[in-house]
Design a protein around this motif. Structure first.
Motif, PDB file in Angstrom:
ATOM      1  N   UNK A 873       0.809  -1.331   0.021  1.00 60.28           N
ATOM      2  CA  UNK A 873       0.079   0.391  -0.347  1.00 60.28           C
ATOM      3  C   UNK A 873       0.851   1.582  -0.304  1.00 60.28           C
ATOM      4  N   UNK A 874       2.021   1.279   0.866  1.00 59.40           N
ATOM      5  CA  UNK A 874       3.398   2.537   1.392  1.00 59.40           C
ATOM      6  C   UNK A 874       3.323   3.031  -0.655  1.00 59.40           C
ATOM      7  N   UNK A 875       3.884   1.650  -1.608  1.00 57.67           N
ATOM      8  CA  UNK A 875       4.793   2.185  -2.524  1.00 57.67           C
ATOM      9  C   UNK A 875       3.414   1.843  -3.592  1.00 57.67           C
ATOM     10  N   UNK A 876       2.367   1.825  -3.170  1.00 53.37           N
ATOM     11  CA  UNK A 876       1.189   2.482  -3.858  1.00 53.37           C
ATOM     12  C   UNK A 876       0.907   4.181  -3.864  1.00 53.37           C
ATOM     13  N   UNK A 877       0.927   4.737  -2.698  1.00 54.98           N
ATOM     14  CA  UNK A 877       0.716   5.482  -2.581  1.00 54.98           C
ATOM     15  C   UNK A 877       1.438   6.818  -3.020  1.00 54.98           C
ATOM     16  N   UNK A 878       2.713   6.120  -2.643  1.00 53.90           N
ATOM     17  CA  UNK A 878       4.034   6.784  -3.117  1.00 53.90           C
ATOM     18  C   UNK A 878       3.833   6.805  -4.521  1.00 53.90           C
ATOM     19  N   UNK A 879       3.591   5.801  -5.344  1.00 52.36           N
ATOM     20  CA  UNK A 879       3.755   6.576  -6.792  1.00 52.36           C
ATOM     21  C   UNK A 879       2.623   6.669  -7.801  1.00 52.36           C
ATOM     22  N   UNK A 880       1.520   7.311  -7.107  1.00 51.87           N
ATOM     23  CA  UNK A 880       0.244   7.457  -7.857  1.00 51.87           C
ATOM     24  C   UNK A 880      -0.692   8.240  -6.744  1.00 51.87           C
ATOM     25  N   UNK A 881      -0.209   9.811  -7.787  1.00 52.75           N
ATOM     26  CA  UNK A 881      -1.115  10.264  -6.859  1.00 52.75           C
ATOM     27  C   UNK A 881      -2.515  10.496  -6.518  1.00 52.75           C
ATOM     28  N   UNK A 882      -3.458   9.321  -7.640  1.00 50.88           N
ATOM     29  CA  UNK A 882      -5.288   9.151  -6.946  1.00 50.88           C
ATOM     30  C   UNK A 882      -5.050   8.285  -6.846  1.00 50.88           C
ATOM     31  N   UNK A 921      -2.336  -2.143  15.353  1.00 49.09           N
ATOM     32  CA  UNK A 921      -1.709  -3.417  14.335  1.00 49.09           C
ATOM     33  C   UNK A 921      -3.392  -4.041  13.835  1.00 49.09           C
ATOM     34  N   UNK A 922      -3.387  -3.188  13.288  1.00 54.41           N
ATOM     35  CA  UNK A 922      -4.837  -3.899  12.062  1.00 54.41           C
ATOM     36  C   UNK A 922      -4.322  -2.588  11.303  1.00 54.41           C
ATOM     37  N   UNK A 923      -5.131  -3.131   9.652  1.00 52.13           N
ATOM     38  CA  UNK A 923      -4.708  -2.242   8.547  1.00 52.13           C
ATOM     39  C   UNK A 923      -6.128  -0.958   7.575  1.00 52.13           C
ATOM     40  N   UNK A 924      -5.030  -0.252   7.443  1.00 47.29           N
ATOM     41  CA  UNK A 924      -6.422   0.696   6.578  1.00 47.29           C
ATOM     42  C   UNK A 924      -6.706   0.698   5.530  1.00 47.29           C
ATOM     43  N   UNK A 925      -7.889   1.302   5.106  1.00 48.32           N
ATOM     44  CA  UNK A 925      -8.395   0.169   3.836  1.00 48.32           C
ATOM     45  C   UNK A 925      -7.284  -0.006   2.472  1.00 48.32           C
ATOM     46  N   UNK A 926      -6.595   0.860   2.124  1.00 45.73           N
ATOM     47  CA  UNK A 926      -5.997   0.851   1.100  1.00 45.73           C
ATOM     48  C   UNK A 926      -5.284  -0.913   1.079  1.00 45.73           C
ATOM     49  N   UNK A 927      -4.579  -0.609   2.546  1.00 45.87           N
ATOM     50  CA  UNK A 927      -3.835  -1.836   3.289  1.00 45.87           C
ATOM     51  C   UNK A 927      -4.771  -2.831   2.998  1.00 45.87           C
ATOM     52  N   UNK A 928      -5.827  -2.715   3.590  1.00 40.36           N
ATOM     53  CA  UNK A 928      -6.693  -4.056   3.548  1.00 40.36           C
ATOM     54  C   UNK A 928      -6.562  -4.076   2.127  1.00 40.36           C
ATOM     55  N   UNK A 929      -7.236  -3.554   0.996  1.00 41.85           N
ATOM     56  CA  UNK A 929      -7.404  -3.865  -0.687  1.00 41.85           C
ATOM     57  C   UNK A 929      -6.181  -4.433  -1.171  1.00 41.85           C
ATOM     58  N   UNK A 930      -4.701  -3.721  -0.516  1.00 41.07           N
ATOM     59  CA  UNK A 930      -3.722  -4.639  -1.355  1.00 41.07           C
ATOM     60  C   UNK A 930      -3.652  -6.061  -0.371  1.00 41.07           C
ATOM     61  N   UNK A 931      -3.710  -6.367   1.038  1.00 42.44           N
ATOM     62  CA  UNK A 931      -3.550  -7.575   1.454  1.00 42.44           C
ATOM     63  C   UNK A 931      -5.229  -8.364   0.659  1.00 42.44           C
ATOM     64  N   UNK A 932      -5.908  -8.146   0.231  1.00 43.77           N
ATOM     65  CA  UNK A 932      -6.921  -8.892  -0.229  1.00 43.77           C
ATOM     66  C   UNK A 932      -6.195  -8.862  -1.893  1.00 43.77           C
ATOM     67  N   UNK A 933      -5.597  -8.160  -2.607  1.00 39.66           N
ATOM     68  CA  UNK A 933      -4.545  -8.744  -3.388  1.00 39.66           C
ATOM     69  C   UNK A 933      -3.866  -9.634  -3.432  1.00 39.66           C
ATOM     70  N   UNK A 934      -3.390 -10.141  -2.641  1.00 42.90           N
ATOM     71  CA  UNK A 934      -1.896 -10.437  -2.631  1.00 42.90           C
ATOM     72  C   UNK A 934      -2.789 -11.928  -1.569  1.00 42.90           C
ATOM     73  N   UNK A 935      -3.706 -12.032  -1.483  1.00 40.59           N
ATOM     74  CA  UNK A 935      -4.176 -13.438   0.080  1.00 40.59           C
ATOM     75  C   UNK A 935      -5.014 -14.068  -2.181  1.00 40.59           C
ATOM     76  N   UNK A 936      -4.651 -13.337  -3.014  1.00 41.59           N
ATOM     77  CA  UNK A 936      -6.276 -14.049  -3.851  1.00 41.59           C
ATOM     78  C   UNK A 936      -5.690 -15.295  -4.628  1.00 41.59           C
TER      79      UNK A 936
END
Length: 943
Positions: A873-882, A921-936
């Motif tokens: 999620x951090x990588x996505x935030x740093x690479x794209x502004x929207x 110890x919880x994930x925010x919304x973007x981190x949860x989405x990133x988690x879903x992508x990686x867990x698929x």
């Protein structure tokens, strides 16, 4: 209720049949190759050694059959004895056989002479738990029925016939093949009314190829470049680029390490780390990156030290020997050295024969192979190449470098020893001279003790100078006089010192003077006796005058012992030397420092092998204490001429290696080509990768396998040529699309009408997580175990309290590729094991693919997955502004494709849904989405 008697009889019969079925071991025709291998390698030898004497047809003929129980054939095991069935397949705890060997019932203990070891009991428990698979048939001919091996008949099996190149078969759809191998595949499909599905898209192809060859996902830039490359040869350029990557050797090296049962420890009852094991792992990686010919790759692993002539690189020449030296080395304890060595031989033979030859030769350790033409004698003939070998630590360098380093080491040791002796002599002499003034030291130390204890003015150095004594010895005497001890020699002195201290008397008391005088007389007498013992003896018939024991004890307590008052410690010597001796010490130390600072050239050190080639005798029933007929050294006769074994003829490891990679050997090229095919398609042409014998599966495309094997040898045994040949084919480029008609005919895709979807193994999956999160450390090579700290660390709360001190795969802080994780036989990593990492105690031909709830729990809840999700999620935030651009990049990184409109809509809705701020110890919304992508599943499976 009244029941018809005939019905009751039928019910009893039916019940009996059901019980008989439940209590029957698996019949031979239902056994898989792995079950048979386990039985032949582990169970049969154990039954032969411990049970057949009383429970076999031979025992019945000799009138020694006990309990009417026969354990030498499947029918006997199934029937049981006079007391009924002895095995309940799948239920060890309910099986009489298991209860008897556990010795938990005093009335039921077998074998009666002595209990089996825990390891042997575990083998039987595992066997019964597997369903008691048993390939043995009834021995109808009794003791005289031992069969001979018909080698000519044995050579009729396809695997023992030389491979030949076959012409490409005729196909109806002549436009479909892109490579010669496609003709063989398409012909088999057409014969079965199967048709290949569509070809994969470029997105699917580059994702498949990148994972296949380097074990990592393609970057979005690489996908785009391939999709937009209009020039001919775009696919070839992708293959060549990936084969040139240093990560290729990492991916394919791991496959070979499975075969080589690589580990970073020995795996005995105690954790024994092998910190230098990584040198072999790195050798494998480099050899594959360099496209070392496979015949040379094998030869160097078996006999690199015996290859004649100089080498340009001795690490390349010698590090491959880790294939053998890193195997288990068993403890020479209660089981005996002979058995431990026999087990080590079996490990080497098993790893080599299954891993390279595709034969279960070790099944012939105790008896002739029951299915393949491998007599027991041939097992020991082959094992002779290793018999008598040592397992030293070897420098990976030229003989000249090793000799020069050896001489340098000897010089360092000689000068170190000389310097140490010079220091010891000086220390003894200084202490001896001081010993002559023992009375003066005692009385002066008595004064110092009073002055110090009562905090009276005292200048230590001035006081020592005034008394003409060394402050070093005064301090040691003060310590002795002020301490309590049971030593009789010091008892009177301490009492006198205590008296003076209690009365604060600085001047020596009469009691102390008397004690000092007595000490002086005793010391003078002791020194006289010592001098007498040191006088040279002129008469050869006479011995030097010995020092009496009581005198020797006095000298030890006062002078020689490390705690003695006149002992000079090595670190304190310099301050007590006279000026000439100080200069001499400085000169000696300077010479040693100059030598150690300019070492001779050397090489890395690693476990290795040396020697071997000693002829053996057959171990009757595998027992090294029971020697049988001679086994002339040589290669198994089924793979060579029948007269290749002769007594007195040497058979070195180099002879063995040359026999294995000989073009006349029908197995080596076939076995390796089949392994490579398996890792590209998820299934070998021969599904049993390490068993080409009778119990192995036959090839689905025998002519294709033979042709590729011949071409592989003609290519110079080039592994990269083999990759190109396979990957350029239309067969490899098929999509994984479904086809209902094909599924009805060939549901297992044995004939390759599509590319079977494959789940990533733990290494590729974990490395992909690191890669897409932007945290992968791509450094190639280096140790797994920390080389600067102890190799073992203690971990509380684990079943095993010790762990190898190094990189662990499930540590979120570990960013290197999974290839470099610690591999332990003693304490396997739980996460690796959970995701089907192979057992490193034995050679492994392919990965199991299990699906268990714990795997998904790891994906959903583990700290490692949480950390990867945050970093992604951090990588996505740093690479794209929207958010839209972040979603585009996220799908490209994770799946190698852009998201669909529906996926974008769902993801945006999720991201924009109000949510409570997450805790630490919880994930925010973007981190949860990133988690879903990686867990698929899409992330974990190859298209």
């Amino acid at each position: 209720m009244n029941v018809n008697p005939m019905l009751k009889s039928r019910l009893r019969t039916l019940s009996g049949l059901i019980l008989a079925c439940l209590a029957s071991p698996l019949p031979a025709q239902e056994l898989d190759a792995r079950s048979v291998e386990f039985f032949e390698a582990n169970v049969r030898p154990l039954l032969v050694s411990h049970c057949y004497e009383c429970h076999s047809d031979d025992a019945a003929i000799a009138g020694k059959l006990e309990g009417d129980l026969r354990l030498d054939n499947r029918a006997g095991v199934q029937q049981g004895g006079a007391s009924g069935p002895v095995i309940v397949p799948g239920k060890p705890d309910e099986s009489v056989l298991i209860k008897s060997v556990r010795y938990t019932d005093k009335a039921l203990q077998m074998p009666p002479q002595a209990a089996l070891s825990a390891e042997q009991i575990g083998i039987l428990e595992k066997w019964v738990g597997m369903g008691a698979p048993d390939p043995r048939e009834k021995n109808t001919s009794g003791a005289a029925g031992k069969r001979g091996i018909d080698f000519e008949a044995g050579r009729q099996l396809w695997a023992f016939q030389p491979p030949v190149r076959h012409a490409a078969p005729h196909v109806v759809d002549s436009n479909w093949p892109q490579q010669p191998l496609d003709h063989f595949v398409l012909a088999a499909l057409e014969q079965r009314s199967l048709q290949p599905v569509r070809l994969a898209t470029r997105q699917e192809l580059i994702r498949r190829a990148t994972f296949d060859l380097i074990g990592l996902p393609p970057t979005p830039e690489e996908v785009t470049a391939f999709e937009n490359d209009p020039e001919p040869g775009a696919w070839d350029r992708v293959i060549d680029r990936l084969l040139s990557s240093p990560h290729y050797g990492e991916r394919w090296g791991r496959y070979w390490l499975d075969v080589a049962r690589y580990a970073d420890d020995q795996g005995n009852s105690f954790l024994t780390p092998t910190p230098a094991a990584y040198l072999y792992r790195d050798w494998v990686v480099k050899a594959l990156n360099d496209d070392m010919p496979y015949d040379e790759f094998v030869r160097l692993q078996i006999a690199g030290d015996e290859v004649p002539g100089p080498a340009a690189d001795y690490v390349t020449r010698l590090a491959g020997l880790g294939f053998q030296s890193l195997g288990p080395q068993f403890r020479k304890g209660a089981a005996g050295e002979a058995k431990a060595k026999a087990d080590e031989l079996e490990d080497r033979v098993d790893t080599l024969s299954r891993g390279i030859l595709g034969l279960t030769v070790s099944c012939a350790r105790c008896h002739d192979h029951k299915f393949d033409p491998i007599p027991t004698r041939d097992y020991y003939s082959l094992a002779a190449a290793y018999n008598g070998a040592d397992w030293p630590t070897r420098m990976l360098a030229s003989p000249e470098t090793i000799e020069a380093h050896k001489q340098w080491t000897a010089q360092v040791e000689q000068q170190t020893t000389s310097l140490k002796k010079w220091k010891e002599d000086q220390s003894r002499q200084i202490g001896r001279l001081a010993l002559e003034k023992a009375d003066a030291y005692v009385m002066a130390a008595d004064k110092m003790l009073v002055l110090r204890n009562h905090k009276l003015p005292l200048d230590d150095n001035a006081f020592a100078k005034q008394e003409s004594l060394e402050l070093y010895f005064l301090n040691r005497w003060v310590k002795i006089l002020g301490e309590s001890t049971d030593e009789p020699i010091f008892k009177g002195l301490r009492e006198a010192a205590k008296q003076a201290n209690d009365s604060a008397t600085v001047e020596s008391t009469d009691s102390m003077r008397q004690q000092a005088e007595a000490l002086k007389m005793a010391v003078l007498a002791a020194l006289d006796a010592l001098k007498a013992s040191e006088q040279p003896v002129t008469d050869p018939a006479k011995q030097p005058t010995p020092v009496p024991p009581e005198i020797e004890r006095l000298l030890t307590v006062l002078w020689k012992d490390a705690n003695a008052p006149f002992f000079v410690a090595e670190n304190d010597l310099a301050g007590l030397l006279a000026e000439p001796e100080k200069h001499q010490l400085a000169d000696l130390q300077t010479q040693l420092d100059a030598l150690t600072k300019n070492p001779a050239p050397s090489g890395p050190m690693m476990p290795s092998i040396q020697g071997g080639g000693q002829a053996m005798q057959v171990f009757v029933r595998g027992n090294p204490e029971n020697l049988g007929e001679p086994a002339p050294p040589g290669f198994p006769r089924i793979l060579s001429s029948l007269d290749n074994q002769s007594e007195g003829k040497p058979f070195s490891r180099l002879d063995l290696a040359n026999a294995i990679v000989s073009p006349q050997n029908p197995l080596t090229a076939r076995v390796f080509v089949n392994r490579v095919w398996h890792y590209h398609f998820g299934r070998g042409i021969v599904p049993t990768l390490s068993n080409f014998g009778k119990l192995g599966s036959p090839p689905t495309h025998p002519e294709l396998l033979d042709t590729l094997a011949v071409q592989f040898m003609e290519s110079g045994w080039s592994i990269k040529w083999l990759h190109r040949e396979i990957m350029r084919s239309a067969t490899y480029q098929l999509s994984s699309a479904q086809h209902s008609g094909n599924m009805a005919i060939d549901p297992g895709n044995e004939y390759l009408w599509r590319m079977t979807p494959r789940r990533l193994d733990i290494e590729a999956w974990r490395d992909a997580l690191l890669s897409v999160s932007g945290k992968l450390d791509t450094q190639v090579g280096g140790p797994s175990i920390d080389q600067t700290t102890p190799g073992v660390k203690e971990i509380e709360g684990f079943n095993f309290f010790n762990r190898l001190n190094g990189f662990e795969a499930d540590n979120p802080a570990g960013r290197r590729r999974t290839l470099y994780t610690v591999v332990s036989r003693y304490a396997p990593n739980a996460t690796l094991t959970l995701f089907d990492f192979p057992e490193p105690n034995v050679t492994s031909d392919q990965r199991n693919v299990t699906t268990v709830p714990q795997q998904q729990l790891f994906v959903l809840n583990s700290p490692f997955m949480f950390e990867m999700s945050r970093e992604f999620a951090k990588r996505l935030e740093q690479a794209a502004s929207n958010e839209h651009d972040r979603l585009q990049l996220g799908w490209q990184l994770a799946y190698g494709r852009p998201p669909t409109e529906d996926e974008i809509a769902v993801a945006l809705t999720f991201l924009q849904t109000p949510a409570e701020p997450p805790t630490a110890d919880q994930l925010n919304q973007l981190e949860l989405l990133a988690h879903a992508l990686l867990a698929s599943n899409e992330f974990m499976f190859l298209p």
